[in-house]
Design a protein around this motif. Sequence first.
Motif: not given
Length: 399
Positions: A1-12, A198-207, A223-224
């Motif tokens: 199979m042929r897969i196309l991977h994309t992410s983080d469009w951030h529409l708007g 990228e928005r910070d996703i740190r929780v408990g000091g670790v991201d 993604g991210h």
Amino acid sequence: MRILHTSDWHLGRTLHGVDLLGHQAEFLDHLVGTVREREVDAVVVAGDVYDRAIPPVEAVRMLSDVLRRLSEVTQVVLTPGNHDSATRLGFGAELMRDGLHVRAAVADVGTPVVLRDRDGGVGAYVYALPYLDPDDARHRLAEPGGEPLARSHEAVTAAATARVRADLDARRAADPARVPAVLAAHTFVVGGEASESERDIRVGGVDSVPAGVLRGVDYVALGHLHGPQRVPVADGPDGTRTVARYSGSPLAYSFSEKDHRKSTVLVELGPGGVVGEPELLPAPVPRGLADVRGTFDEITGALGAAHAADWVRVTVTDAQRPEHLVTRVKDVMPHALVILHDPPDRGAASGPRTVTAASDPFDVCCGFVEHVRGGAPDGAEQAVLRDALEAAQRTEVSA
């Protein structure tokens, strides 16, 4: 199979106030064209489809349109990121047309989307993990009746991928035909290179999460992080080779991304897993980004002219701030988004000062002028500042 991977469009999303919806539409047109041209069997979108939980109406229409066009020619698997609202993005998922799969529920992480090959058989399993907020997922992914998981990205991601491996092992034990497996995840994996947008996703000091928790599948569509990059993952205990990549965002969303080569990832899958190496397909570049630094004469001369068509962050290094700086720079570089003045002799004395209710307003104003321009106001300028302050004080008294 042929897969196309994309992410983080951030529409708007905007770039320093510039509306990017038109450029995002160009990318989505390019994406649909690529799917047709390269005969892609499935598109996997690994989160951050929108830029915020409540996106603008035009961004919603844009997503609706591209999903309709994509699902007419291929299969689509989409999952939310940390910018998206999983509830809103996943609304009506059960009602969507065949071949369009929105996986937004944490409870579904161990159940794959079964992709069909061109002959109608099982071509691949896609385990789609929505963004796992530790404060929520640690309860949802805990064992029934057990204690919540540790409050960390590693704990919740490890629990989710354990469910993935358990389901995949059971399927492969029941079927001698080795169906390739893809994991789509929106997270920050140790070793990835971040940028400013990228928005910070740190929780408990670790991201971040260790790459080892991703083992056991053939391809990990990440993604991210906005820069396209490969993340090394050690082979599994059974020798399974796992290829993990961030596709990156299709557009640059900060000046830290000016050197990125934006792309989507084309992955060939076979019974043995990933065939060869994934291919990076360049995304269209609507306008270049540049960081330009120099004297005012250099900026308004050949140096600036070379970037007349780019989005630019400009830093002028003259000792004194030139008059009408912004207007004159924009005459040369009409797409300049950030214009700064950074004189060479600026030291700690002209840096930011702490302002309190006890501070003298006149001293504060003079300090601001010195900080911005690189030189203290002269006598005439001080007189103007004092007159303005006195006028403001009179207004407050008479209000």
